[in-house]
Design a protein around this motif. Structure first.
Motif, PDB file in Angstrom:
ATOM      1  N   ASP A  65       3.910  -1.719 -12.791  1.00 53.99           N
ATOM      2  CA  ASP A  65       5.270  -1.709 -13.354  1.00 53.99           C
ATOM      3  C   ASP A  65       5.657  -0.353 -13.921  1.00 53.99           C
ATOM      4  N   ASP A  66       4.680   0.418 -14.329  1.00 51.97           N
ATOM      5  CA  ASP A  66       4.965   1.699 -14.957  1.00 51.97           C
ATOM      6  C   ASP A  66       5.118   2.822 -13.934  1.00 51.97           C
ATOM      7  N   ILE A  67       5.065   2.476 -12.659  1.00 52.47           N
ATOM      8  CA  ILE A  67       5.207   3.493 -11.620  1.00 52.47           C
ATOM      9  C   ILE A  67       6.502   3.224 -10.872  1.00 52.47           C
ATOM     10  N   VAL A  68       7.449   4.157 -10.975  1.00 54.20           N
ATOM     11  CA  VAL A  68       8.787   3.920 -10.427  1.00 54.20           C
ATOM     12  C   VAL A  68       8.790   4.005  -8.902  1.00 54.20           C
ATOM     13  N   GLU A  69       8.375   5.123  -8.381  1.00 50.86           N
ATOM     14  CA  GLU A  69       8.392   5.271  -6.922  1.00 50.86           C
ATOM     15  C   GLU A  69       6.993   5.135  -6.364  1.00 50.86           C
ATOM     16  N   GLN A  70       6.697   3.977  -5.858  1.00 47.59           N
ATOM     17  CA  GLN A  70       5.350   3.700  -5.373  1.00 47.59           C
ATOM     18  C   GLN A  70       5.252   4.083  -3.898  1.00 47.59           C
ATOM     19  N   GLN A  71       4.234   4.875  -3.560  1.00 53.01           N
ATOM     20  CA  GLN A  71       3.943   5.191  -2.168  1.00 53.01           C
ATOM     21  C   GLN A  71       3.325   3.968  -1.488  1.00 53.01           C
ATOM     22  N   ILE A  72       3.398   3.925  -0.173  1.00 50.47           N
ATOM     23  CA  ILE A  72       2.676   2.854   0.540  1.00 50.47           C
ATOM     24  C   ILE A  72       1.169   3.093   0.420  1.00 50.47           C
ATOM     25  N   ILE A  73       0.764   4.296   0.795  1.00 50.36           N
ATOM     26  CA  ILE A  73      -0.642   4.680   0.629  1.00 50.36           C
ATOM     27  C   ILE A  73      -0.710   5.759  -0.444  1.00 50.36           C
ATOM     28  N   THR A  74      -1.601   5.596  -1.389  1.00 49.32           N
ATOM     29  CA  THR A  74      -1.694   6.520  -2.522  1.00 49.32           C
ATOM     30  C   THR A  74      -2.797   7.546  -2.342  1.00 49.32           C
ATOM     31  N   GLY A  75      -3.882   7.138  -1.699  1.00 44.18           N
ATOM     32  CA  GLY A  75      -5.002   8.067  -1.576  1.00 44.18           C
ATOM     33  C   GLY A  75      -5.944   7.685  -0.453  1.00 44.18           C
ATOM     34  N   ILE A  76      -6.727   8.679  -0.035  1.00 49.78           N
ATOM     35  CA  ILE A  76      -7.731   8.487   1.015  1.00 49.78           C
ATOM     36  C   ILE A  76      -9.096   8.776   0.398  1.00 49.78           C
ATOM     37  N   ALA A  77      -9.986   7.808   0.464  1.00 51.13           N
ATOM     38  CA  ALA A  77     -11.328   8.018  -0.082  1.00 51.13           C
ATOM     39  C   ALA A  77     -12.339   7.967   1.058  1.00 51.13           C
ATOM     40  N   PHE A  78     -13.517   8.550   0.831  1.00 49.61           N
ATOM     41  CA  PHE A  78     -14.568   8.402   1.840  1.00 49.61           C
ATOM     42  C   PHE A  78     -15.923   8.380   1.151  1.00 49.61           C
ATOM     43  N   SER A  79     -16.857   7.726   1.798  1.00 44.31           N
ATOM     44  CA  SER A  79     -18.187   7.604   1.232  1.00 44.31           C
ATOM     45  C   SER A  79     -19.224   7.784   2.313  1.00 44.31           C
ATOM     46  N   LYS A  80     -20.141   8.723   2.051  1.00 41.89           N
ATOM     47  CA  LYS A  80     -21.226   8.939   3.003  1.00 41.89           C
ATOM     48  C   LYS A  80     -22.422   8.058   2.667  1.00 41.89           C
ATOM     49  N   ILE A  85     -14.446  -2.137  10.840  1.00 40.75           N
ATOM     50  CA  ILE A  85     -13.222  -2.130  10.031  1.00 40.75           C
ATOM     51  C   ILE A  85     -13.339  -3.215   8.966  1.00 40.75           C
ATOM     52  N   THR A  86     -12.905  -2.916   7.762  1.00 37.20           N
ATOM     53  CA  THR A  86     -12.683  -3.984   6.774  1.00 37.20           C
ATOM     54  C   THR A  86     -11.340  -3.734   6.118  1.00 37.20           C
ATOM     55  N   THR A  87     -10.732  -4.793   5.692  1.00 36.93           N
ATOM     56  CA  THR A  87      -9.450  -4.638   5.009  1.00 36.93           C
ATOM     57  C   THR A  87      -9.424  -5.535   3.782  1.00 36.93           C
ATOM     58  N   SER A  88      -8.613  -5.146   2.806  1.00 33.95           N
ATOM     59  CA  SER A  88      -8.332  -6.027   1.669  1.00 33.95           C
ATOM     60  C   SER A  88      -6.843  -5.913   1.417  1.00 33.95           C
ATOM     61  N   GLU A  89      -6.382  -6.549   0.377  1.00 30.97           N
ATOM     62  CA  GLU A  89      -4.948  -6.581   0.099  1.00 30.97           C
ATOM     63  C   GLU A  89      -4.357  -5.181  -0.044  1.00 30.97           C
ATOM     64  N   ILE A  90      -5.095  -4.271  -0.694  1.00 28.80           N
ATOM     65  CA  ILE A  90      -4.514  -2.948  -0.963  1.00 28.80           C
ATOM     66  C   ILE A  90      -5.315  -1.791  -0.373  1.00 28.80           C
ATOM     67  N   LYS A  91      -6.213  -2.085   0.566  1.00 25.60           N
ATOM     68  CA  LYS A  91      -6.926  -0.971   1.220  1.00 25.60           C
ATOM     69  C   LYS A  91      -7.457  -1.412   2.575  1.00 25.60           C
ATOM     70  N   VAL A 111      -1.123   0.099  -3.159  1.00 20.42           N
ATOM     71  CA  VAL A 111      -0.594  -1.232  -3.433  1.00 20.42           C
ATOM     72  C   VAL A 111       0.601  -1.541  -2.531  1.00 20.42           C
ATOM     73  N   GLY A 112       1.219  -0.482  -1.979  1.00 19.72           N
ATOM     74  CA  GLY A 112       2.350  -0.673  -1.080  1.00 19.72           C
ATOM     75  C   GLY A 112       1.990  -1.425   0.196  1.00 19.72           C
ATOM     76  N   MET A 113       0.705  -1.462   0.542  1.00 20.90           N
ATOM     77  CA  MET A 113       0.263  -2.187   1.733  1.00 20.90           C
ATOM     78  C   MET A 113       0.619  -3.662   1.651  1.00 20.90           C
ATOM     79  N   ARG A 114       0.682  -4.175   0.438  1.00 20.16           N
ATOM     80  CA  ARG A 114       1.006  -5.589   0.249  1.00 20.16           C
ATOM     81  C   ARG A 114       2.331  -5.962   0.913  1.00 20.16           C
ATOM     82  N   SER A 115       3.319  -5.072   0.800  1.00 21.43           N
ATOM     83  CA  SER A 115       4.668  -5.406   1.266  1.00 21.43           C
ATOM     84  C   SER A 115       5.036  -4.711   2.573  1.00 21.43           C
ATOM     85  N   HIS A 116       4.078  -3.992   3.163  1.00 20.75           N
ATOM     86  CA  HIS A 116       4.368  -3.320   4.425  1.00 20.75           C
ATOM     87  C   HIS A 116       3.378  -3.752   5.489  1.00 20.75           C
TER      88      HIS A 116
END
Lengths: 436, 436
Positions: free
Chosen positions: B274-289, B404-410, B378-383
C-alpha cells in the motif's frame, strides 16, 4: 574440611555446601590459569591436560581462567581510543569479553579429551560484586549452580576477573590480576580442598631470582608472610587474593603451567603457620621501586601538624607509607619524611605546595630514586634483634638507611635505588636464604 | 502506530508499550550496523555520528551492532582449533563476545559525543531464544529494560546476533547474519517507527550491479518481494529478518553507513504494498549459484514413488527445491529432476544410491554447474503471461531451461551457470529495469 570464616557473604554458603558434600566424597579443587598459560589454542589444550590429570585423581574441578595474554591490553586500548574519558561500566563490558572467550575455548578443549565441562560467566554463577566498576570487590558467590554442575560430573570453567552487580545487572571487573581473587573466592565458596594458581613461574621465591641468582623456591609459606610479600612488591599474586585466602583459610599453591601435565611439580604452598614444621626466622626478601620520598624541612613542631600534612593527602587518595619525624637542631621545628607511591609523587608535591601556609614548613625535598627493601618472616615474632642485625649488615656495606618501618612479621628500609641489588643480596645471605 | 501481529511472543508487549508511548511523544528508531561498519574504532566513532543525527532529530534510538568484521571468523577459528567436534553452546559463548566488545565501544564513543548511552547484551534485556545453539530463533524480547533506558534519555546499544535460553541461562546465537534479525525483532518489541539496516551498500538493487552495471537502486520494495529476493540469492538481508519485518510490519530500510553522517541518503525502504504508489510488474532479478541438479532416469511410475525419493532426503534435512517430472518414451517410467543446495549434492547422491532398490530407477545424473535465475514482482499477480515472455526471450538467446518453478510473485528458471550473466541481463532489460 576447614571451617570458613564469616566476614564476607561467601560464608553464607558453608552449611548448604557441607550438607551437599556429606552425600558424596569427591574432594573439590580450584585450578587457576593466567594469561600466558592460555595465550593461544595450543596452550589452552595443554591446560586441558593439566585439568584432566586432576579429574583423573578424583577431584571435582573448577577452573578459573584469565583472558589470553595481550587480549586485555588490546581491549583496553580500543576503549581508550573510543573515548579517553570512558565510562567504567562499558570498560568492564568490553574487557570481560576476553575471559568469556577463554572459558568457552577451554570447555571445548576439555570435551575433546573426553571430559564433561561447561563455561560459566560471572553473571551466570553469579559472582556478585560491588558496583565499583574496574576495581569491584566480590560480595558473594552463589555456589548452587556449580554444585549442580559437579553433580552432573562437569568441570566448571569459570571466567575470572569478572562478576555482576546485582542491582544494575551490569558486568563488573575486579581490576588487574583479579582472576587470582576470583579463584580463591570460588575455592572458598565451593569448599575446595585447595586452590592451585598456575602461572609462568614454578613457585614463590625467597626473593626475585633476577636480582639474587641464589634465590630459592619456597616449599611452604604462611598466609601472613605471603600477604606481606605481595604487598611489598612480590608480584606473583594479587594482594587481595592472598587476603581472601588467609581470611577463608584456603590452602593455595603457586605452580607452573609449563610443567608437563604428567610431571607437574607441586610449587609453593601458602598455608597456615601450623602446617609448616620448620619455620625460618626470615622467609623472604621483597623490594619495591614504586616508592618516592618526600621530606618537609623545618616543620613547626605543634599539635595537629601531622593532621595538616596527611589530611589533604588522604583526601586525595594518596597512600602514605613510611613516616619518620626527626627533631631539628634548634628544637622548635622538626623534619618530616615519608613515602608515597611513585605515581602520586608529583601530585603530592603540588598538594603540599598549596598547603605550605597552613602546615608551616621551611622547605620541601623529594627523591624518586629510592627503593624499599623488606624482610618478612613470622619467626620475627619470637626472635629479638632480627632487624638490628640487618641495620648493622647494611651499614657495613656502606648503605645509608633513609627510613625504617617495622611490623610484627616484617621490617622495611628505604635506601638509594642504586644499592637495591647489594642490599637484597646482603639480607638474603644474612638470614640464611641462599641456595646451597 | 501500526498494529503488531501476534504470532510470536514479541506481540505480548504492545499494550504496555503503547501505554508507555502515549505519555510521551518521542518516536523510536532502530539502527543496525554490520561488521564492516564497526570494523575498527574510527568506524565506530563514525557510527556514533550517524546515531547522533537521529537523536538530534528527536528519536529514542536503539542501535544494534555486529562484531567487528573478521572478529567472528577469528573466534570461530579458535573454537574449531580447540576441538573440531565442538559443543554448540560453548561456540555461542565464545562468538557472542564479539558483539559484546562492539556494543561497549559504541556506548563509550557515543558518550564522547555527549550522548547518554549504555550497552545491552542479549541476556541483560533479555532477548529470549530457543536452545538451538548456533542457529537459535528469537522467542521473545522483554522491552521493559529498554523502555526504562529511553525514559532516562539513554540510547540503547544492543549486541546483535545473540540471546539467552531462559531455562539453561546460556548464551545463544542466531546464526550468521543474525544481527539483522535482532534489529527487526527489537524494532517490533519497542514499537519502532522504522528499522534502518546500515551496511556497506547504499540500498537494494534491481539485481547484482556486479553482473548488470545498469542495475538500479530501488526506492521502495514490498516485504513480499524482498523476502523472495533474500530467499533467492540477494545477500543484502538475512531471510529471517525480512520474514520478521513482514509479519510485524516493521518498515525497514537498507542504507549505507559510509555516507557522511550529515548527508546520509535514505537507501531502500522495505514496506507494505500500500505504501508503494507506482508498482512495477517485475521489481528485481535474483540469482543463486547455490543449486545443484539431480535427475533420476527411468523411475517406475507408480504411486508413492515421490515419497520414496523425497522422504529419505527430508529425513536428512536436505531442502529439495525445483521438482519436475517428465514422462519418458515408453510411458511406463518417468524422469524426475530436482535441485538441492550445492553443499548437500554429494550427500543427496549417496542417499539415493542407497535407496536405488526401494525407489526403482534406471540411472542417476547430476550437475553442479547450474544457476537459478528468478524474477520477482507483486505485479505478477495481476498480469498474465509475465513468465511466458521471459521463456521466449531466453530461448531467443539460445539459453536452455532445465527446470522452472513459479509462485504468486516470482518465477525461477534453472539454467547452465555459463549463461548466468546473459540471462540476468536479458530479464533485467526485458522488464524495463535498466537504468536510463
Amino acid at each position: 574440611m576447614r571451617p570458613r570464616h564469616s566476614d564476607v557473604r561467601l560464608a553464607a554458603l558453608p552449611d548448604r555446601l557441607d550438607t551437599n558434600r556429606s552425600g558424596r566424597d569427591m574432594p573439590r579443587l580450584v585450578m587457576k590459569f593466567g594469561g600466558t598459560s592460555v595465550a593461544n589454542v595450543d596452550r589452552i589444550r595443554n591446560v586441558a591436560r593439566h585439568v584432566a590429570r586432576e579429574v583423573a585423581a578424583g577431584y571435582d574441578v573448577a577452573v578459573v581462567v584469565s583472558a589470553m595474554s595481550g587480549k586485555t591490553n588490546e581491549l583496553v586500548g580500543w576503549v581508550k581510543d573510543a573515548n579517553t574519558l570512558y565510562d567504567e561500566a562499558e570498560y568492564d563490558t568490553v574487557v570481560a569479553s576476553g575471559e568469556q572467550v577463554t572459558s568457552g575455548l577451554l570447555a571445548v578443549a576439555l570435551r575433546k579429551d573426553g571430559i564433561k565441562a561447561r563455561s560459566w560467566q560471572g553473571w551466570q554463577i553469579p559472582i556478585e560484586t560491588s558496583d565499583a566498576h574496574g576495581s569491584a570487590r566480590i560480595a558473594g558467590i552463589d555456589g548452587a549452580n556449580l554444585d549442580a554442575g559437579f553433580k552432573r560430573g562437569e568441570v566448571a570453567v569459570i571466567s575470572g576477573f569478572q562478576g555482576i552487580h546485582a542491582e544494575t545487572g551490569r558486568i563488573t571487573t575486579l581490576g588487574r590480576g583479579g582472576s587470582d581473587t576470583s579463584a580463591v573466592a570460588v575455592a572458598a565458596a565451593i569448599g575446595a580442598e585447595r586452590c592451585d594458581i598456575y602461572t609462568d613461574v614454578d613457585g614463590v621465591y625467597t626473593t626475585d631470582p633476577r636480582v639474587v641468582p641464589k634465590a630459592k623456591r619456597m616449599e611452604r609459606v604462611t598466609f601472613e608472610e605471603m600477604l606481606e610479600m605481595a604487598s611489598l612488591g612480590a608480584k606473583v599474586l594479587q594482594v587481595r587474593s592472598v587476603e581472601l585466602a588467609m581470611v577463608h583459610r584456603v590452602p593455595t599453591t603457586v605452580r607452573s603451567s609449563f610443567d608437563p601435565p604428567d610431571a607437574a611439580r607441586p610449587g609453593t604452598l601458602i598455608c597456615d603457620e601450623d602446617d609448616i614444621v620448620e619455620q625460618q626466622i626470615i622467609t623472604g626478601i621483597a623490594f619495591s621501586k614504586d616508592e618516592a620520598q618526600i621530606t618537609l624541612r623545618a616543620v613547626k613542631d605543634s599539635p595537629g601538624v601531622a593532621a595538616a600534612i596527611f589530611g589533604p593527602l588522604a583526601d586525595a587518595n594518596i597512600n602514605v607509607d613510611m613516616i619518620i619525624q626527626t627533631v631539628s637542631g634548634d628544637q622548635s621545628t622538626t623534619d618530616m619524611t615519608f613515602t608515597v607511591p611513585t605515581a602520586d609523587y608529583e601530585r603530592t608535591r603540588t598538594i603540599l605546595d598549596g598547603q605550605r601556609e597552613t602546615i608551616g614548613y621551611g622547605q620541601i625535598e623529594g627523591a624518586t630514586d629510592v627503593v624499599k627493601v623488606s624482610a618478612i618472616g613470622v619467626g620475627m615474632r619470637s626472635h629479638a634483634g632480627v632487624a638490628a642485625k640487618a641495620f648493622r649488615a647494611l651499614a657495613q656495606k656502606g648503605i645509608n638507611i633513609r627510613a625504617i618501618t617495622t611490623s610484627e612479621i616484617k621490617f622495611s628500609v628505604l635506601i638509594d635505588a642504586a644499592y637495591t641489588e647489594l642490599a637484597v643480596r646482603t639480607l638474603h645471605s644474612l638470614y640464611g636464604l641462599d641456595q646451597a
